[in-house]
Design a protein around this motif. Structure first.
Motif, PDB file in Angstrom:
ATOM      1  N   GLY A 177       0.818  -1.200   0.000  1.00 14.38           N
ATOM      2  CA  GLY A 177       0.000   0.000   0.000  1.00 14.38           C
ATOM      3  C   GLY A 177       0.851   1.248   0.000  1.00 14.38           C
ATOM      4  O   GLY A 177       0.330   2.361   0.119  1.00 14.38           O
ATOM      5  N   SER A 178       2.157   1.078  -0.159  1.00 16.70           N
ATOM      6  CA  SER A 178       3.111   2.181  -0.025  1.00 16.70           C
ATOM      7  C   SER A 178       3.912   2.379  -1.297  1.00 16.70           C
ATOM      8  O   SER A 178       4.587   1.461  -1.764  1.00 16.70           O
ATOM      9  N   ASP A 179       3.853   3.603  -1.843  1.00 13.64           N
ATOM     10  CA  ASP A 179       4.678   3.921  -3.008  1.00 13.64           C
ATOM     11  C   ASP A 179       6.156   3.761  -2.693  1.00 13.64           C
ATOM     12  O   ASP A 179       6.925   3.240  -3.510  1.00 13.64           O
ATOM     13  N   ARG A 180       6.550   4.227  -1.516  1.00 12.07           N
ATOM     14  CA  ARG A 180       7.956   4.158  -1.148  1.00 12.07           C
ATOM     15  C   ARG A 180       8.430   2.711  -1.075  1.00 12.07           C
ATOM     16  O   ARG A 180       9.513   2.367  -1.569  1.00 12.07           O
ATOM     17  N   SER A 181       7.623   1.853  -0.457  1.00 11.16           N
ATOM     18  CA  SER A 181       7.999   0.451  -0.348  1.00 11.16           C
ATOM     19  C   SER A 181       8.066  -0.205  -1.718  1.00 11.16           C
ATOM     20  O   SER A 181       8.948  -1.022  -1.990  1.00 11.16           O
ATOM     21  N   LEU A 182       7.155   0.181  -2.602  1.00 10.12           N
ATOM     22  CA  LEU A 182       7.151  -0.354  -3.955  1.00 10.12           C
ATOM     23  C   LEU A 182       8.439   0.024  -4.682  1.00 10.12           C
ATOM     24  O   LEU A 182       9.073  -0.809  -5.336  1.00 10.12           O
TER      25      LEU A 182
END
Length: 284
Positions: A177-182
């Motif tokens: 659910g996280s752009d950063r994690s993606l």
């Protein structure tokens, strides 16, 4: 590297980044592995890495679930890894396939806290279970023909990506659910030196200077279909819909701007964030 192990290294790299962020948010977290267990190294390294982070972040609580048939070597290797763990880490080995993930997560009390899963299965029941944690993420390894991105979105992940490997009959997927994690996961994939399929179906090698042209064509097609998009939206498109990274999207957009195929608003300044990119109609 054995074909079955192609996802191990990028998963462990991501786990190393994910653990401290997850524990800062919730102070407890669960890591779940669902695979055949024939390579005990993945489970062993996951347990050891989890223990290292728990030792640095006192007061947290971590659970490692291992769903695997495995061999006699797996329990022995896990037992050795557990011997040096701090009290904050609990390890549970459950014989069986990844499809048992819903039961395992309920038994571990994983609800309401971050969950990171490594799965060698793409069935809807397993993926849906992996998406139920608060701040859930799942790294999935499946056959090259699997539609992992669609499956992860259907399971409940807000963001998902997939890459097809050139040198193995495998596809790697990731839901979050996280752009950063993606973006961090994509960087971990590229750090492993694996070769992917680019948007034209050609090999894309992280070991070589990256040619942004195929991504540029994909971004231009997206703009032509759906109209103006911000740089943030186009970076997300590159990460979710292609094998490229977010940084590659900016390079591709620079080339499109230089060749007059797109325009930007405002016309000057850093190419990022809310800068709006518009396709330039040929003959206009």
């Amino acid at each position: 590297m054995p074909t079955k192990a192609v996802g191990h290294a990028p998963f462990l790299r991501h786990l190393d980044r994910w653990l401290p962020a997850a524990l800062r948010r919730a102070r407890r977290a669960t890591v779940a592995l669902g695979y055949d267990g024939s390579d005990p190294n993945l489970a062993e390294q996951t347990v050891r890495l989890t223990g290292e982070h728990a030792a640095r972040l006192r007061g947290c609580r971590l659970t490692v679930l291992v769903l695997a048939e495995g061999t006699e070597e797996l329990p022995a290797r896990l037992g050795a890894a557990e011997a040096g763990l701090p009290a904050e880490v609990a390890v549970h080995l459950m014989p069986g396939p990844p499809a048992r993930l819903p039961v395992a997560l309920r038994a571990a009390g994983a609800a309401g806290a971050p969950v990171l899963s490594y799965l060698e299965a793409d069935d809807p029941v397993t993926l849906t279970a992996a998406a139920t944690g608060r701040g859930a993420e799942a790294f999935v390894v499946a056959a090259a023909t699997a539609a992992l991105r669609a499956g992860l979105i259907d399971a409940g992940f807000a963001l998902a990506t997939e890459v097809e490997l050139v040198d193995a009959d495998r596809r790697l997927g990731f839901g979050t659910g996280s752009d950063r994690s993606l973006e961090e996961l994509k960087e971990a994939l590229w750090a492993g030196g694996l070769r992917f399929r680019d948007p034209d179906g050609e090999p894309l090698s992280p070991a070589l200077p990256v040619d942004p042209a195929p991504l540029g064509r994909a971004l231009l097609a997206e703009l032509t279909r759906h109209g103006p998009r911000t740089v943030t939206e186009l970076r997300r498109y590159a990460v979710t819909e292609t094998a490229y990274r977010a940084v590659d999207a900016v390079r591709a957009l620079d080339d499109l701007l230089d060749t007059g195929q797109v325009a930007r608003t405002p016309p000057d300044g850093r190419l990022g964030g809310d800068v709006l990119v518009t396709p330039v109609r040929s003959g206009a």
